[in-house]
Scaffold this motif. Structure first.
Motif, short mmCIF file in Angstrom:
data_model
loop_
_atom_site.label_atom_id
_atom_site.label_comp_id
_atom_site.label_asym_id
_atom_site.label_seq_id
_atom_site.Cartn_x
_atom_site.Cartn_y
_atom_site.Cartn_z
N ASP A 114 0.86 -1.17 0.00
CA ASP A 114 0.00 0.00 0.00
C ASP A 114 0.90 1.23 0.00
OD1 ASP A 114 -2.03 1.85 0.30
OD2 ASP A 114 -2.57 1.23 2.32
N VAL A 115 0.89 1.99 -1.09
CA VAL A 115 1.79 3.13 -1.26
C VAL A 115 0.96 4.37 -1.57
CG1 VAL A 115 3.77 4.06 -2.53
CG2 VAL A 115 3.51 1.60 -2.29
N GLU A 116 1.29 5.47 -0.91
CA GLU A 116 0.66 6.75 -1.21
C GLU A 116 1.72 7.73 -1.69
OE1 GLU A 116 -1.40 8.26 2.20
OE2 GLU A 116 -2.86 6.63 2.20
N LYS A 117 1.35 8.54 -2.70
CA LYS A 117 2.22 9.60 -3.20
C LYS A 117 1.83 10.88 -2.50
CE LYS A 117 3.67 8.71 -7.82
NZ LYS A 117 3.48 8.91 -9.23
N GLY A 118 2.80 11.57 -1.95
CA GLY A 118 2.53 12.80 -1.25
C GLY A 118 3.20 13.99 -1.89
N GLU A 119 3.24 15.07 -1.14
CA GLU A 119 3.87 16.30 -1.60
C GLU A 119 5.36 16.08 -1.84
OE1 GLU A 119 3.03 19.71 0.82
OE2 GLU A 119 0.99 19.00 1.20
N MET A 120 5.91 16.84 -2.75
CA MET A 120 7.34 16.81 -3.09
C MET A 120 7.82 15.41 -3.46
SD MET A 120 8.84 19.68 -0.41
CE MET A 120 8.91 18.54 0.94
N SER A 121 6.93 14.60 -4.06
CA SER A 121 7.25 13.25 -4.54
C SER A 121 7.65 12.28 -3.44
CB SER A 121 8.35 13.31 -5.61
OG SER A 121 7.91 14.06 -6.72
N VAL A 122 7.27 12.55 -2.21
CA VAL A 122 7.56 11.63 -1.11
C VAL A 122 6.51 10.53 -1.11
CG1 VAL A 122 7.70 11.38 1.40
CG2 VAL A 122 8.71 13.38 0.29
N LEU A 123 6.97 9.28 -1.02
CA LEU A 123 6.07 8.13 -0.96
C LEU A 123 5.93 7.68 0.49
CD1 LEU A 123 7.56 5.97 -3.86
CD2 LEU A 123 5.78 7.73 -4.00
N THR A 124 4.76 7.16 0.82
CA THR A 124 4.54 6.58 2.13
C THR A 124 4.09 5.14 1.94
OG1 THR A 124 3.89 8.71 3.07
CG2 THR A 124 3.27 6.74 4.31
N LEU A 125 4.89 4.21 2.46
CA LEU A 125 4.49 2.80 2.47
C LEU A 125 3.69 2.59 3.74
CD1 LEU A 125 7.84 0.99 1.52
CD2 LEU A 125 6.00 1.73 0.00
N LYS A 126 2.43 2.19 3.61
CA LYS A 126 1.56 1.93 4.76
C LYS A 126 1.77 0.48 5.16
CE LYS A 126 -0.69 5.88 4.67
NZ LYS A 126 -0.78 6.77 5.79
N ILE A 127 2.56 0.27 6.19
CA ILE A 127 2.92 -1.09 6.59
C ILE A 127 1.81 -1.72 7.43
CG2 ILE A 127 4.63 -2.50 7.79
CD1 ILE A 127 5.56 -1.10 5.14
N ASN A 128 1.43 -1.06 8.47
CA ASN A 128 0.26 -1.46 9.26
C ASN A 128 -0.19 -0.23 10.02
OD1 ASN A 128 1.82 -1.32 11.68
ND2 ASN A 128 2.50 -3.40 11.39
N GLU A 129 -1.28 -0.36 10.74
CA GLU A 129 -1.82 0.82 11.41
C GLU A 129 -0.77 1.45 12.32
OE1 GLU A 129 -5.46 1.96 14.38
OE2 GLU A 129 -5.71 0.26 13.03
N GLY A 130 -0.48 2.71 12.04
CA GLY A 130 0.47 3.44 12.85
C GLY A 130 1.92 3.27 12.46
N MET A 131 2.21 2.42 11.47
CA MET A 131 3.61 2.23 11.06
C MET A 131 3.75 2.51 9.57
SD MET A 131 6.16 -0.97 11.39
CE MET A 131 7.82 -0.82 10.82
N ASN A 132 4.60 3.47 9.26
CA ASN A 132 4.84 3.84 7.87
C ASN A 132 6.34 3.88 7.61
OD1 ASN A 132 2.06 4.36 7.41
ND2 ASN A 132 2.30 6.39 8.30
N ILE A 133 6.67 3.73 6.34
CA ILE A 133 8.03 3.94 5.88
C ILE A 133 7.93 4.96 4.76
CG2 ILE A 133 10.04 2.93 4.73
CD1 ILE A 133 9.23 0.22 5.98
N ILE A 134 8.76 5.99 4.82
CA ILE A 134 8.73 6.96 3.74
C ILE A 134 9.91 6.72 2.80
CG2 ILE A 134 7.51 8.71 5.09
CD1 ILE A 134 10.22 10.24 5.23
N ILE A 135 9.67 7.03 1.53
CA ILE A 135 10.71 6.97 0.51
C ILE A 135 10.74 8.35 -0.11
CG2 ILE A 135 11.53 5.87 -1.60
CD1 ILE A 135 9.84 3.42 -0.82
#
Length: 126
Positions: free
Chosen positions: A30-51
């Motif tokens: 589950d990946v979301e694209k955010g501002e300034m081309s930052v990606l957020t990997l939604k690992i589980n509730e409350g835990m994310n990894i940004i790229i």
């Protein structure tokens, strides 16, 4: 004070559009694209990894993410069909088979590969 429930991790990528495709379509995360081309990997509730994008990106020389799997053979086969190439490490305590599955003496089974930016990722089966 430290907000333990909001801790996250991150690493850089050379091209976040390419990373978005890889993490979403190849790994099925589950990946979301955010501002300034930052990606957020939604690992589980409350835990994310940004790229995050980084000019002059240099791939990490260590494992940036471990992905637990229930069946290593199936996971390696599925990702191989999607074009993932597995790394081979042959050290005194690691023996990698022809598929790229590494058996570590007294440890879990791994299969290492890289993302499009060259960052090292591991499948791991306890």
């Amino acid at each position: 004070m430290i907000q333990r429930d909001k801790i996250f991790s991150g690493f850089s990528a050379e091209d976040t559009d390419e990373a978005y495709f890889f993490y979403k379509n190849v790994l099925g995360l589950d990946v979301e694209k955010g501002e300034m081309s930052v990606l957020t990997l939604k690992i589980n509730e409350g835990m994310n990894i940004i790229i995050y994008p980084k000019q002059n990106h240099v791939p990490a020389e260590y494992t940036v993410m471990n992905i637990p799997v229930t069946d290593m053979d199936d996971a390696v086969e599925e990702l191989s069909k999607k074009g993932v190439s597995f790394l081979h490490y042959d050290l005194p305590y690691i023996k990698t088979n022809e598929k790229g599955i590494a058996h570590i003496k007294n440890g879990p089974t791994h299969a290492w590969f890289t993302d499009p930016s060259g960052n090292i990722i591991s499948l791991i089966q306890e």
